[in-house]
Design a protein around this motif. Structure first.
Motif, short mmCIF file in Angstrom:
data_model
loop_
_atom_site.label_atom_id
_atom_site.label_comp_id
_atom_site.label_asym_id
_atom_site.label_seq_id
_atom_site.Cartn_x
_atom_site.Cartn_y
_atom_site.Cartn_z
N UNK A 24 15.73 64.99 35.58
CA UNK A 24 15.19 63.55 36.36
C UNK A 24 14.48 62.87 36.12
N UNK A 25 14.81 61.86 36.43
CA UNK A 25 13.42 61.19 35.96
C UNK A 25 13.15 60.11 36.95
N UNK A 47 9.28 62.89 33.98
CA UNK A 47 10.92 63.41 33.97
C UNK A 47 10.67 64.86 34.03
N UNK A 48 11.83 65.60 35.35
CA UNK A 48 11.81 67.13 35.48
C UNK A 48 12.87 67.73 35.81
N UNK A 49 13.27 68.57 35.96
CA UNK A 49 13.59 69.92 36.42
C UNK A 49 14.24 69.19 37.99
N UNK A 53 8.31 66.49 40.65
CA UNK A 53 7.57 68.03 40.15
C UNK A 53 7.37 67.37 38.76
N UNK A 54 6.25 67.22 38.15
CA UNK A 54 5.69 67.25 36.48
C UNK A 54 5.29 68.58 36.13
N UNK A 83 0.18 64.46 29.32
CA UNK A 83 1.61 66.04 28.94
C UNK A 83 3.34 65.78 29.70
N UNK A 84 2.89 65.55 30.86
CA UNK A 84 4.37 66.20 31.84
C UNK A 84 4.21 64.51 32.89
#
Length: 266
Positions: A24-25, A47-49, A53-54, A83-84
């Protein structure tokens, strides 16, 4: 309850949130409503699950457009890509509401030339000259993604919220920086300036890392592209909708997606 509750790099980033909602962006501010003669706001983007939350990948901010209350475009400061997550700051110097959006789009084409499968990415204006005359099995897909949020210094305003009529856009009926628990808020979705009717919209509250189950719901827009949500809890909310259409009647296939972040106050 009534409907409650550089371009190639940019295109590569665009493909991530469109891939079956694998990640999810989101573009989230540290604050959405501020006071004073001026103020600063920080932003995280990734973008994360889980939303906000990065934990997967930083967002490419090549399409970042910040619209000030008077309609002018202003620049982000202190941009960084880790990175995240990607981060930047915005200096609020005008009274009113700012629209902060990362907008990406273009055309992806696959074709065969000399028995070899090839791919090309670029703008629609460049496509005719870029695809060889002897290409066969040409398949073109237009993509558009808008990832945005809103922040206000002082009293809210609406000038920066005017739709551009490109891709999927959220048109607030209720101001996006005037949301509170227990109150109903109404929004409309447009696609290329037209109401996005009978469209599913996902709404999820952030902070799921510390809850046993995610708080998520799905609503459906009406014939005018409108939907209404009554907020049960305060927090930052992620709003998403996406559309895929097949090639038809001389029109190329298309993918369009919207990801928004809204803060609901107690």
């Amino acid at each position: 309850m009534k409907k409650s509750i550089a371009l190639i790099a940019a295109l590569a980033a665009l493909a991530l949130p469109l891939s079956a909602q694998a990640h999810r962006a989101w573009l989230a501010p540290t604050s959405t409503s501020l006071s004073g003669a001026e103020a600063w706001v920080g932003f995280d983007a990734g973008m994360s699950n889980g939303v906000f939350i990065p934990d997967h990948a930083a967002m490419n901010l090549g399409g970042l457009v910040i619209t000030a209350p008077d309609g002018t475009t202003v620049q982000a400061e202190n941009m960084n890509r880790a990175r995240y997550r990607s981060t930047f700051d915005l200096h609020l110097t005008q009274q009113g509401t700012y629209r902060v959006a990362n907008v990406m789009g273009g055309v992806m084409v696959s074709y065969t030339q000399g028995g070899e499968q090839k791919r090309w990415r670029g703008t629609e204006a460049e496509m005719a000259a870029a695809i060889p005359a002897d290409a066969t099995d040409v398949v073109a897909t237009r993509s558009n993604s808008r990832i945005e949020t809103f922040v206000t210094l002082g009293a809210t305003s609406t000038h920066a919220l005017a739709p551009t009529n490109e891709g999927i856009e959220l048109v607030p009926v209720t101001h996006p920086n005037a949301l509170a628990t227990g109150e109903a808020a109404t929004f409309k979705f447009l696609r290329d300036g037209q109401p996005l009717a009978n469209q599913e919209v996902t709404i999820a509250r952030g902070g799921s890392r510390y809850r046993d189950a995610p708080e998520e719901m799905t609503v459906t827009t009406d014939a005018d592209g409108a939907f209404t949500v009554t907020w049960s809890d305060a927090g930052m909310y992620w709003i998403n909708t996406s559309v895929r259409t097949a090639a038809e009647g001389g029109r190329m296939a298309s993918n369009a997606q919207y990801n928004g972040a809204l803060e609901v106050l107690p």
